[in-house]
Design an enzyme around this catalytic site. Structure first.
Site, short mmCIF file in Angstrom:
data_model
loop_
_atom_site.label_atom_id
_atom_site.label_comp_id
_atom_site.label_asym_id
_atom_site.label_seq_id
_atom_site.Cartn_x
_atom_site.Cartn_y
_atom_site.Cartn_z
CG ASP A 100 -1.75 1.23 1.39
OD1 ASP A 100 -2.35 1.62 0.24
OD2 ASP A 100 -1.78 1.89 2.37
CB SER A 101 0.32 4.71 -0.71
OG SER A 101 -0.90 4.77 0.22
CE1 TYR B 273 2.79 5.70 -3.53
CE2 TYR B 273 1.52 3.93 -4.16
CZ TYR B 273 2.69 4.35 -3.69
OH TYR B 273 3.73 3.35 -3.70
N GLY B 274 -2.94 9.28 -3.88
CA GLY B 274 -4.03 9.66 -4.31
C GLY B 274 -4.07 11.19 -4.62
CB CYS C 216 -3.15 0.49 -2.47
SG CYS C 216 -3.22 2.28 -2.82
CG ASN C 217 -9.52 0.85 -3.00
OD1 ASN C 217 -10.46 0.32 -3.47
ND2 ASN C 217 -9.06 0.78 -1.79
CB THR C 218 -4.70 4.96 -5.27
OG1 THR C 218 -5.71 5.48 -4.31
CG2 THR C 218 -4.36 6.23 -6.24
CD GLU D 2 0.38 6.79 6.12
OE1 GLU D 2 1.38 6.62 6.30
OE2 GLU D 2 -0.43 5.85 5.46
CB CYS E 209 -9.27 4.90 0.31
SG CYS E 209 -7.69 5.28 1.14
CB THR E 210 -6.73 -0.09 1.95
OG1 THR E 210 -5.59 0.71 1.58
CG2 THR E 210 -7.23 -1.05 0.76
CG HIS E 211 -4.87 5.08 4.26
ND1 HIS E 211 -4.44 4.47 2.95
CD2 HIS E 211 -3.80 5.31 4.86
CE1 HIS E 211 -3.04 4.88 3.27
NE2 HIS E 211 -2.74 5.30 4.20
N1 DGL Z 1 -4.60 3.23 0.76
C1 DGL Z 1 -4.85 3.61 -0.62
C2 DGL Z 1 -5.92 3.41 -1.13
O1 DGL Z 1 -6.70 2.46 -1.27
C3 DGL Z 1 -4.24 4.93 -1.21
C4 DGL Z 1 -4.20 6.22 -0.18
C5 DGL Z 1 -3.13 7.25 -0.69
O2 DGL Z 1 -1.95 7.02 -0.65
O3 DGL Z 1 -3.77 8.13 -1.38
O4 DGL Z 1 -6.39 4.01 -2.43
#
Ligand code: DGL
Length: 257
Positions: free
Chosen positions: A8-9, A40-41, A72-74, A151, A182-184
């Site tokens: 993941d990011s 990342y997003g 990570c979805n992104t 984070e 988003c996995t966060h």
């Molecule tokens: N956890 C990530 C996701 O599922 C990325 C979050 C990010 O870094 O923007 O998209």
């Protein structure tokens, strides 16, 4: 013994890791959190893809993982197709699993998706839903500040409550299902729940189940190793990860690729 690579990011992928740990008690796991480059997003798609490939090359070529989970979805949206062409090991993402569950759960066919700006811009969920059922109404809302705050370690105060409310207010009232795209976000699910009281979907469980269908159970019953590689602040990562996993997180190595 097999090794499952998860990345993941940053710390968000531990929501997926938590389910993988339950489904696969005997497999080695290497988790990579690219927190130096999170979120990342907020980045351009090309840039996200390049960052993802650095991490996945490290896991596949150097660490020789047997399967790669893009937690990570992104990253799934930006790089899964290219990774599937690039590696011989199976590559699994989170999006199709969230979509599967969303379709199963919705009664009125109105689904909300909250995700990073890049995931929304790429229409990752919209495309996946449309491929299966074009009659669904999908409403997508970006939540640009969530990842950074998660984070750092989410603080449950007036300001953060207001932020959740503001983002959710951008969704129509009559959706009956909300995907945490988003996995966060599962890390703050208990706070989101205060303001969205219908069905909330975290694709993590479904992802771990799909992984089981692909690689099956481990043939070995041995003590496994769980190792973390983090490109940013390891102490911050440790604190947030421990709180969510409800266990001690050791074996964290700081690495910049
Ligand atoms: N956890 C990530 C996701 O599922 C990325 C979050 C990010 O870094 O923007 O998209």
């Amino acid at each position: 013994m097999r090794t499952i690579g998860v990345f993941d990011s940053g710390v968000g992928g531990i929501s997926v890791l938590k389910e993988i740990l339950k489904e696969f008690p005997y497999d080695n796991i290497i988790y990579f959190g690219d927190s130096l480059h999170a979120p990342y997003g907020d980045r351009e798609i090309e840039e996200i893809r390049a960052l993802c490939l650095k991490v996945s090359d490290f896991l596949v070529y150097e660490k020789k993982v047997d399967v790669l989970v893009i937690a990570c979805n992104t990253a799934t949206g930006a790089a899964m197709t290219i990774m599937r062409e690039r590696y011989r090991v199976p590559v699994i993402g989170v999006v199709e699993n969230g979509v599967k569950e969303g379709i199963r759960e919705t009664k009125n066919k109105r689904i909300g998706v909250i995700a990073t700006p890049a995931t929304i811009k790429m229409n990752v969920y919209l495309k996946e839903f449309n491929q299966i059922d074009k009659t669904l109404k999908i409403y997508q809302v970006k939540c640009p500040l969530f990842v950074e705050l998660i984070e750092k370690g989410w603080i449950d105060n007036e300001e953060s409550c207001q932020l959740i409310k503001t983002y959710l207010n951008n969704l129509p009232k009559n959706i009956d299902t909300l995907i945490l795209g988003c996995t966060h976000y599962p890390l703050i699910k208990k706070y989101i729940k205060r303001y969205f009281t219908k069905k909330i979907i975290d694709p993590a469980k479904e992802t771990a189940k799909s992984l089981k269908l692909i690689i099956g159970e481990s043939k070995y019953i041995e003590k496994r190793e769980i190792k973390f590689f983090v490109s940013g602040d390891t102490q911050k990562f440790k604190k947030v990860a421990q709180e969510f996993l409800e266990t001690t997180v050791d074996n964290i190595v700081n690495i910049i690729l």
